[in-house]
Design a protein around this motif. Structure first.
Motif, short mmCIF file in Angstrom:
data_model
loop_
_atom_site.label_atom_id
_atom_site.label_comp_id
_atom_site.label_asym_id
_atom_site.label_seq_id
_atom_site.Cartn_x
_atom_site.Cartn_y
_atom_site.Cartn_z
N VAL A 173 -17.71 31.49 26.04
CA VAL A 173 -17.76 32.94 25.88
C VAL A 173 -16.75 33.38 24.82
O VAL A 173 -17.06 34.18 23.93
CB VAL A 173 -17.50 33.66 27.22
CG1 VAL A 173 -17.39 35.17 27.01
CG2 VAL A 173 -18.60 33.34 28.22
N SER A 174 -15.53 32.86 24.92
CA SER A 174 -14.49 33.22 23.96
C SER A 174 -14.86 32.83 22.54
O SER A 174 -14.70 33.60 21.59
CB SER A 174 -13.17 32.55 24.36
OG SER A 174 -12.15 32.84 23.43
N ASP A 175 -15.41 31.62 22.39
CA ASP A 175 -15.78 31.15 21.06
C ASP A 175 -16.95 31.94 20.49
O ASP A 175 -16.99 32.22 19.29
CB ASP A 175 -16.13 29.66 21.12
CG ASP A 175 -14.92 28.78 21.32
OD1 ASP A 175 -13.79 29.29 21.22
OD2 ASP A 175 -15.10 27.58 21.60
N ARG A 209 -12.54 39.97 30.44
CA ARG A 209 -11.73 39.38 29.36
C ARG A 209 -12.29 39.67 27.96
O ARG A 209 -11.54 39.60 26.98
CB ARG A 209 -11.64 37.87 29.56
CG ARG A 209 -11.03 37.44 30.89
CD ARG A 209 -9.56 37.79 30.99
NE ARG A 209 -8.98 37.33 32.25
CZ ARG A 209 -8.45 36.13 32.42
NH1 ARG A 209 -8.43 35.27 31.42
NH2 ARG A 209 -7.94 35.79 33.59
N HIS A 210 -13.58 39.98 27.88
CA HIS A 210 -14.20 40.22 26.57
C HIS A 210 -15.06 41.48 26.64
O HIS A 210 -16.29 41.43 26.43
CB HIS A 210 -15.05 39.01 26.17
CG HIS A 210 -14.31 37.71 26.21
ND1 HIS A 210 -13.55 37.26 25.15
CD2 HIS A 210 -14.19 36.77 27.20
CE1 HIS A 210 -12.99 36.09 25.48
NE2 HIS A 210 -13.37 35.78 26.71
N HIS A 238 -15.82 29.38 30.11
CA HIS A 238 -14.94 30.43 29.61
C HIS A 238 -14.69 30.26 28.12
O HIS A 238 -14.68 31.24 27.36
CB HIS A 238 -13.61 30.42 30.36
CG HIS A 238 -13.72 30.86 31.79
ND1 HIS A 238 -12.65 30.86 32.65
CD2 HIS A 238 -14.78 31.34 32.51
CE1 HIS A 238 -13.04 31.31 33.84
NE2 HIS A 238 -14.32 31.59 33.77
N ARG A 239 -14.51 29.03 27.69
CA ARG A 239 -14.27 28.76 26.27
C ARG A 239 -15.51 29.11 25.46
O ARG A 239 -15.40 29.62 24.33
CB ARG A 239 -13.89 27.30 26.06
CG ARG A 239 -13.48 27.00 24.61
CD ARG A 239 -12.80 25.65 24.48
NE ARG A 239 -13.72 24.54 24.69
CZ ARG A 239 -13.68 23.72 25.73
NH1 ARG A 239 -12.77 23.90 26.68
NH2 ARG A 239 -14.54 22.73 25.84
N HIS A 259 -16.22 37.54 34.44
CA HIS A 259 -15.16 37.08 33.53
C HIS A 259 -15.34 37.68 32.13
O HIS A 259 -14.37 38.17 31.53
CB HIS A 259 -15.19 35.55 33.46
CG HIS A 259 -14.34 34.98 32.36
ND1 HIS A 259 -12.98 34.75 32.50
CD2 HIS A 259 -14.66 34.60 31.09
CE1 HIS A 259 -12.50 34.26 31.37
NE2 HIS A 259 -13.49 34.16 30.50
N ALA A 260 -16.58 37.66 31.63
CA ALA A 260 -16.83 38.19 30.29
C ALA A 260 -16.56 39.68 30.23
O ALA A 260 -16.00 40.19 29.25
CB ALA A 260 -18.28 37.90 29.88
N GLU A 295 -13.61 26.06 32.86
CA GLU A 295 -12.97 26.15 31.54
C GLU A 295 -13.98 26.05 30.40
O GLU A 295 -13.89 26.80 29.42
CB GLU A 295 -11.90 25.06 31.39
CG GLU A 295 -11.18 25.11 30.04
CD GLU A 295 -10.16 23.99 29.88
OE1 GLU A 295 -9.65 23.84 28.76
OE2 GLU A 295 -9.89 23.27 30.87
N GLU A 342 -17.63 35.05 20.96
CA GLU A 342 -17.09 36.30 20.43
C GLU A 342 -16.33 36.07 19.13
O GLU A 342 -16.51 36.81 18.16
CB GLU A 342 -16.18 36.95 21.47
CG GLU A 342 -15.61 38.29 21.01
CD GLU A 342 -14.79 38.97 22.07
OE1 GLU A 342 -14.97 40.20 22.26
OE2 GLU A 342 -13.96 38.29 22.72
N ALA A 343 -15.47 35.05 19.11
CA ALA A 343 -14.66 34.78 17.92
C ALA A 343 -15.52 34.44 16.71
O ALA A 343 -15.16 34.77 15.56
CB ALA A 343 -13.69 33.63 18.21
#
Length: 326
Positions: free
Chosen positions: A82-84, A107-108, A79-80, A103-104, A76, A86-87
């Motif tokens: 990578v998401s952050d 999902r991204h 994954h967070r 995963h990247a 987790e 990008e954001a």
């Protein structure tokens, strides 16, 4: 002009690197997801947002290093990250773990993916696999290749290559360090620490500075002599009748004289190591290398010998780039 990729362990270092002429900055979040997870270093989410904004306003890019390996069943945090990244507007993420890269990509997909040096991708087959399977656009090559080997790899791939040109060296296969794990209980690849500060101690003894790691004496430096970075691989030990550096000499990489050869070999980007260094160090190294890549792009001689006093123990090596053993 070859891209200059520069380190930032703190927001102040990021600003210093940008102001000194970095084309790109690499940095990480303040947790286990990056391989320089030292106390007092790295970025909170708000600091990363501010740093990316500062860099973008001045024409520089930010690459977020998420280059440790997630623990089984505990993905987790990674994954967070990578998401952050990008954001927050990062220009790319630097990844090492195969599952995290997958995963990247899934999902991204619009987030640019670079393959970290921690992945130790040192041949065309593995590089082309990451490019075709996960859309990797750039690979940071391990510091075990000669310039000729880099040129040969570049002829067989359609991926950008990035190589280290200045800073610390690692005797292991890019962070796979059993020495550090054994003595500290912390894995560089999973916890992001090599010689964690909590395990390092110094003491003045008989006119010498004794450095200890995990309770083991790894080096004794005479008074007034430059002290090496306190890693076990650069310790001075007695083996039989010989006393000396058993694993690796305390010297830094300086490949500035090889910049023309690296350009001819097809290298896209030059990377400076040093996220644990001061902003003054970062600024001086970046400024010197910016002058060098500009001179090279304009067909002028590359200025040499300007960074000797910033190397570890004031000693430098071209590392494997010029290796002659086989």
């Amino acid at each position: 002009m070859m891209e200059l990729v520069c380190p930032a362990g703190t927001p102040a270092s990021l600003r210093a690197a940008v102001d000194a002429g970095a084309h790109s900055i690499y940095c990480g979040f303040a947790d286990d997801t990056n391989a320089r997870n030292f106390p007092g270093l790295n970025f909170s989410r708000p600091e990363m947002a501010d740093g990316i904004a500062y860099a973008h306003a001045r024409g520089a890019k930010v690459l977020v290093a998420i280059n440790t390996f997630p623990r089984a069943g505990e993905t987790e945090l990674w994954h967070r990250a990578v998401s952050d990244a990008e954001a927050l507007g990062a220009d790319a993420v630097i990844l090492a773990d195969l599952g995290l890269i997958a995963h990247a990509a899934e999902r991204h997909p619009s987030l640019r993916r670079h393959l970290s040096v921690q992945a130790a991708a040192a041949n065309p087959d593995v590089i082309n696999f990451h490019a075709s399977a996960f859309g990797v656009k750039r690979v940071v090559l391990p510091r075990v290749l000669t310039v000729d080997e880099i040129a040969s790899i570049n002829r067989d791939i359609d991926v950008e290559t990035e190589v280290f040109v200045f800073g610390g060296l690692c005797v292991m296969a890019e962070g796979r360090c059993s020495l550090s794990s054994y003595i500290s209980g912390k894995s560089p690849n999973m916890n992001g620490v090599c010689s964690p500060a909590s395990h390092v101690a110094y003491a003045e003894e008989d006119g010498e500075l004794a450095a200890r790691l995990g309770g083991y004496t790894i080096h004794r430096t005479p008074a007034q002599a430059p002290a090496p970075y306190p890693t076990l691989c650069k310790g001075c030990f007695k083996v039989g009748t010989r006393t000396g550096y058993v694993f690796e000499d305390p010297a830094s990489l300086d490949a500035s004289e090889l910049l023309p050869a690296l350009a001819r070999a097809g290298v896209t980007a030059l990377k400076i190591e040093g996220r644990q260094r001061s902003r003054a160090y970062v600024a001086q190294v970046v400024r010197n290398f910016r002058q060098a890549v500009e001179a090279l792009a304009e067909g002028r001689d590359v200025p040499l010998g300007t960074l000797a006093r910033l190397t570890e123990g004031q000693a430098a090596t071209a590392g494997a780039y010029n290796k002659i053993w086989r």
